[in-house]
Design a protein around this motif. Structure first.
Motif, PDB file in Angstrom:
ATOM      1  N   THR A  98      45.724  39.692  35.760  1.00 23.08           N
ATOM      2  CA  THR A  98      44.754  40.450  36.436  1.00 23.08           C
ATOM      3  C   THR A  98      44.608  41.718  35.772  1.00 23.08           C
ATOM      4  OG1 THR A  98      46.704  41.624  37.648  1.00 23.08           O
ATOM      5  CG2 THR A  98      45.683  39.589  38.631  1.00 23.08           C
ATOM      6  N   LEU A  99      43.721  42.435  36.087  1.00 21.18           N
ATOM      7  CA  LEU A  99      43.403  43.899  35.333  1.00 21.18           C
ATOM      8  C   LEU A  99      44.277  44.636  35.688  1.00 21.18           C
ATOM      9  CD1 LEU A  99      41.028  45.135  33.662  1.00 21.18           C
ATOM     10  CD2 LEU A  99      40.207  45.837  35.712  1.00 21.18           C
ATOM     11  N   ASP A 100      44.834  44.763  36.685  1.00 20.04           N
ATOM     12  CA  ASP A 100      46.051  45.752  37.319  1.00 20.04           C
ATOM     13  C   ASP A 100      47.348  45.230  36.445  1.00 20.04           C
ATOM     14  OD1 ASP A 100      44.815  46.825  39.232  1.00 20.04           O
ATOM     15  OD2 ASP A 100      45.587  45.824  40.714  1.00 20.04           O
ATOM     16  N   GLU A 101      47.525  44.196  36.012  1.00 20.43           N
ATOM     17  CA  GLU A 101      48.608  43.767  35.110  1.00 20.43           C
ATOM     18  C   GLU A 101      48.481  44.276  33.732  1.00 20.43           C
ATOM     19  OE1 GLU A 101      49.665  39.708  35.136  1.00 20.43           O
ATOM     20  OE2 GLU A 101      50.114  39.579  37.226  1.00 20.43           O
ATOM     21  N   ALA A 131      41.934  34.098  31.172  1.00 19.59           N
ATOM     22  CA  ALA A 131      43.504  33.961  32.125  1.00 19.59           C
ATOM     23  C   ALA A 131      43.454  34.779  33.374  1.00 19.59           C
ATOM     24  CB  ALA A 131      44.222  34.255  31.348  1.00 19.59           C
ATOM     25  N   TRP A 132      42.355  35.668  33.515  1.00 17.76           N
ATOM     26  CA  TRP A 132      42.529  36.654  34.630  1.00 17.76           C
ATOM     27  C   TRP A 132      41.971  35.787  35.929  1.00 17.76           C
ATOM     28  CZ3 TRP A 132      39.811  41.895  32.788  1.00 17.76           C
ATOM     29  CH2 TRP A 132      40.835  42.383  32.033  1.00 17.76           C
ATOM     30  N   THR A 133      42.799  35.689  37.065  1.00 17.97           N
ATOM     31  CA  THR A 133      42.449  35.025  38.240  1.00 17.97           C
ATOM     32  C   THR A 133      41.644  35.858  39.318  1.00 17.97           C
ATOM     33  OG1 THR A 133      44.496  35.894  39.239  1.00 17.97           O
ATOM     34  CG2 THR A 133      44.732  33.864  38.051  1.00 17.97           C
ATOM     35  N   THR A 134      41.426  37.167  38.824  1.00 15.43           N
ATOM     36  CA  THR A 134      40.578  37.855  39.549  1.00 15.43           C
ATOM     37  C   THR A 134      39.275  38.235  38.943  1.00 15.43           C
ATOM     38  OG1 THR A 134      41.701  39.947  38.689  1.00 15.43           O
ATOM     39  CG2 THR A 134      42.364  39.022  41.020  1.00 15.43           C
ATOM     40  N   PRO A 135      38.174  38.631  39.768  1.00 17.44           N
ATOM     41  CA  PRO A 135      36.755  38.860  39.094  1.00 17.44           C
ATOM     42  C   PRO A 135      36.539  40.135  38.282  1.00 17.44           C
ATOM     43  CG  PRO A 135      36.691  39.161  41.392  1.00 17.44           C
ATOM     44  CD  PRO A 135      38.131  38.788  41.085  1.00 17.44           C
ATOM     45  N   GLU A 136      37.593  40.845  38.137  1.00 18.46           N
ATOM     46  CA  GLU A 136      37.119  42.216  37.438  1.00 18.46           C
ATOM     47  C   GLU A 136      36.951  41.976  35.979  1.00 18.46           C
ATOM     48  OE1 GLU A 136      40.484  43.143  40.256  1.00 18.46           O
ATOM     49  OE2 GLU A 136      40.010  41.699  38.838  1.00 18.46           O
ATOM     50  N   ARG A 137      36.131  42.765  35.391  1.00 18.58           N
ATOM     51  CA  ARG A 137      35.664  42.655  34.174  1.00 18.58           C
ATOM     52  C   ARG A 137      36.221  44.046  33.397  1.00 18.58           C
ATOM     53  NH1 ARG A 137      32.956  38.649  32.236  1.00 18.58           N
ATOM     54  NH2 ARG A 137      32.189  40.052  30.532  1.00 18.58           N
ATOM     55  N   PRO A 138      36.221  43.859  31.997  1.00 17.28           N
ATOM     56  CA  PRO A 138      37.006  44.953  31.247  1.00 17.28           C
ATOM     57  C   PRO A 138      35.780  46.122  31.463  1.00 17.28           C
ATOM     58  CG  PRO A 138      37.055  43.277  29.872  1.00 17.28           C
ATOM     59  CD  PRO A 138      36.254  42.807  31.456  1.00 17.28           C
ATOM     60  N   ASP A 139      36.164  47.452  31.349  1.00 17.79           N
ATOM     61  CA  ASP A 139      35.225  48.597  31.409  1.00 17.79           C
ATOM     62  C   ASP A 139      35.957  49.959  30.980  1.00 17.79           C
ATOM     63  OD1 ASP A 139      33.917  50.966  33.301  1.00 17.79           O
ATOM     64  OD2 ASP A 139      32.432  49.272  33.293  1.00 17.79           O
ATOM     65  N   ARG A 140      35.020  50.755  30.566  1.00 17.93           N
ATOM     66  CA  ARG A 140      35.592  51.861  29.838  1.00 17.93           C
ATOM     67  C   ARG A 140      36.493  52.686  30.928  1.00 17.93           C
ATOM     68  NH1 ARG A 140      31.897  56.077  31.032  1.00 17.93           N
ATOM     69  NH2 ARG A 140      29.841  55.249  31.450  1.00 17.93           N
ATOM     70  N   ARG A 141      35.656  52.800  32.511  1.00 18.21           N
ATOM     71  CA  ARG A 141      36.360  53.414  33.494  1.00 18.21           C
ATOM     72  C   ARG A 141      37.763  52.972  33.930  1.00 18.21           C
ATOM     73  NH1 ARG A 141      30.853  52.727  33.972  1.00 18.21           N
ATOM     74  NH2 ARG A 141      29.347  54.464  34.316  1.00 18.21           N
ATOM     75  N   VAL A 142      37.997  51.987  33.549  1.00 19.07           N
ATOM     76  CA  VAL A 142      39.375  51.283  34.189  1.00 19.07           C
ATOM     77  C   VAL A 142      40.462  51.917  32.958  1.00 19.07           C
ATOM     78  CG1 VAL A 142      40.674  49.299  34.408  1.00 19.07           C
ATOM     79  CG2 VAL A 142      38.494  49.016  35.015  1.00 19.07           C
TER      80      VAL A 142
END
Length: 542
Positions: A98-101, A131-142
């Motif tokens: 996940t993005l959080d991980e 491999a991410w199980t959630t729909p988030e995508r990489p972004d500079r804001r994250v």
């Protein structure tokens, strides 16, 4: 100095000493060899201990290998050794789902950078959106939410995409006015603003520029870390893909007497004119550092759907990305070949491989004149008609078995396509030269993981029976692709790749017989000692 390495089962992989392609001992004239006699950095003889003990001169040093199994030193035919070395001390997100991980992995490095003024950028990554199980995508804001005050540049697992925060974009002078380069993309949001995600020709020059600049830290400090890990895995020779800074760092290690692995240095496009002007050719150098082919990019990667395919990706009109147009590819191959430099063309998609072979064919007379051995790096997807062309043109397929087992979930699109996918056995049967490597840090450089993948085509035991099991290869062939084939691809098959008189004394001592063990157990092979030039460069501690 003579040395007698004894008390081992020696798989010399040399037919002249009774070793067959099936890895079986068939001689009725002599016992299975259990000893290697060396002089300086060369092998004098491979045979029975009693005979070689009597042959050895007075003062010969003896090393008991403890009943282990000996193989020729392992090679890695495709590795980013500087990036791998850096990855040992950088944030590694390859196991994040996940993005959080991924952000949780990054946070400690941000805190460390804030406490250490010498750290001016954060690199690393190995993130894998597939491999991410959630729909988030990489972004500079994250990234900004975790690191608003320090530049962050994170490479994707396949090294073809770069994820930057706003501070990094600012430091690099990138904003909405930047134009996409040929064969690359600066990803933008619905308002035309940069998302911080850079692909292919937009990403790779920036990544490499940062890695070779002062902000990346001292390569001299972390390259020895990677060398130690490679020796621990039984690797004695590598074909390195990284930049000229890596070459210079290896030269410094060599000058200090601290270079313990042999390096075949693949050349980068940005330095090729300088190498040509200096008269450097493929295979120039010495037994420790030699010059390799020119690395060129025909396409992108599977995970980002930027590899160039003859058919569009399902449900789209997108065929992937030609990072270099056929005319430009031909120009660089011809330019290099005319100066005695071979080409190593990155081609994952089948259309990219076709265009690479077309370009190679047009300068074939030059290649023959200089004895060049061109390469296709990865060669993951091939049209059946291109398989015999590899053999006809004398092109080596440089492949990474672990990519196959990692990519199994991504290969559903192949179902209705007539393609050879990770076709090791098809290439073997067509008598195409094939060399194996890891592409580390994309995969772990452990060659026994690669051998396991090549003989099973499974990961974690799945799929049962292997994915496209007709493409598995016999164990002896898998081992050969990490030994003799690596040596041949660097024009050194008369120096290494098997254990025979006159060859370099490069070998590895392991805890099990990879030709007799259960296939699953091969992956867990433990290296007991790694010997390069008759010197023990690594020994496992109890």
């Amino acid at each position: 100095m003579h040395r007698l390495f004894h008390n081992a089962t020696v798989h010399a992989m040399n037919p002249a000493t009774g070793w067959t392609p099936q890895g079986r001992w068939h001689s009725h004239e002599m016992p299975h060899p259990n000893t290697i006699l060396t002089s300086e950095d060369r092998i004098v003889a491979v045979g029975d201990y009693r005979e070689l003990r009597d042959l050895a001169p007075l003062g010969t040093e003896r090393t008991d290998l403890g009943g282990t199994y000996v193989l020729p030193g392992m090679g890695d035919g495709h590795i980013h050794s500087a990036m791998y070395s850096r990855s040992l001390i950088e944030p590694d997100m390859r196991h994040c789902t996940t993005l959080d991980e991924a952000m949780a992995v990054l946070r400690p490095f941000v805190e460390q950078a804030r406490a250490d003024p010498t750290v001016t950028w954060i690199f690393g990554g190995q993130w894998n959106i597939n491999a991410w199980t959630t729909p988030e995508r990489p972004d500079r804001r994250v990234l900004d939410s975790v690191a608003p005050d320090i530049p962050v540049a994170l490479s994707s697992l396949d090294l073809h995409t770069l994820w930057l925060n706003s501070r990094a974009l600012q430091e690099l002078g990138l904003d909405r006015t930047v134009k996409d380069p040929d064969g690359g993309e600066f990803e933008r949001d619905e308002h035309g603003e940069l998302t911080g995600v850079l692909k292919e020709a937009a990403a790779i020059p920036i990544r490499d520029g940062l890695m070779q600049s002062d902000v990346s830290g001292s390569i001299d400090s972390y390259l020895p870390l990677g060398q130690r890990e490679l020796l621990k895995r039984g690797i004695t020779s590598i074909h390195d893909i990284d930049g000229v800074d890596c070459l210079n760092a290896y030269r410094k290690l060599h000058e200090r007497g601290d270079l313990d692995i042999r390096v075949h240095k693949i050349l980068r496009q940005e330095q090729i004119q300088d190498f040509i002007q200096r008269g450097i050719r493929t295979h120039s150098g010495d037994e420790w550092i030699s010059m390799g082919p020119l690395k060129l990019f025909a396409d992108g990667a599977l995970g980002s759907h930027t590899c160039h395919m003859s058919q569009a990706w399902p449900g789209t009109h997108d065929h992937g990305m030609a990072v270099m147009e056929p005319e430009e590819l031909e120009h660089w191959i011809r330019t290099a070949a005319s100066a005695g430099i071979a080409a190593a063309v990155h081609a994952i998609g089948d259309q990219a491989a076709t265009e690479a072979l077309d370009a190679i064919a047009r300068s074939q007379s030059m290649a023959r004149a200089f004895g060049l051995r061109h390469r296709i790096e990865h060669a993951q997807y091939l049209k059946p008609g291109d398989v015999p062309r590899l053999r006809e043109l004398g092109v080596t397929a440089s492949m990474q078995p672990m990519h196959c087992t990692t990519d199994i979930p991504l290969n559903g699109f192949l179902e209705d396509r007539d393609l050879v996918a990770y076709g090791w056995n098809t290439l073997r049967e067509a008598d195409v030269e094939t060399v194996f490597g890891s592409d580390a840090p994309v995969e772990d450089p452990n060659p026994f993981h690669g051998i396991h993948a090549a003989i099973t085509r499974t990961r974690d035991g799945l799929p049962v029976g292997g994915w496209q099991p007709h493409e598995t290869v016999p164990r002896a062939d898998a081992v050969r692709c990490y030994t003799h084939a690596v040596a041949r691809a660097s024009y050194e098959e008369n120096l290494k790749g098997c254990l025979a008189p006159g060859m370099l004394a490069d070998f590895v001592s392991v805890d099990r017989d990879v030709f007799a063990e259960d296939a699953e157990a091969v992956r867990d092979t433990v290296v007991e000692a790694t010997v390069v030039g008759a010197q023990i460069r690594y020994q496992r501690e109890d």
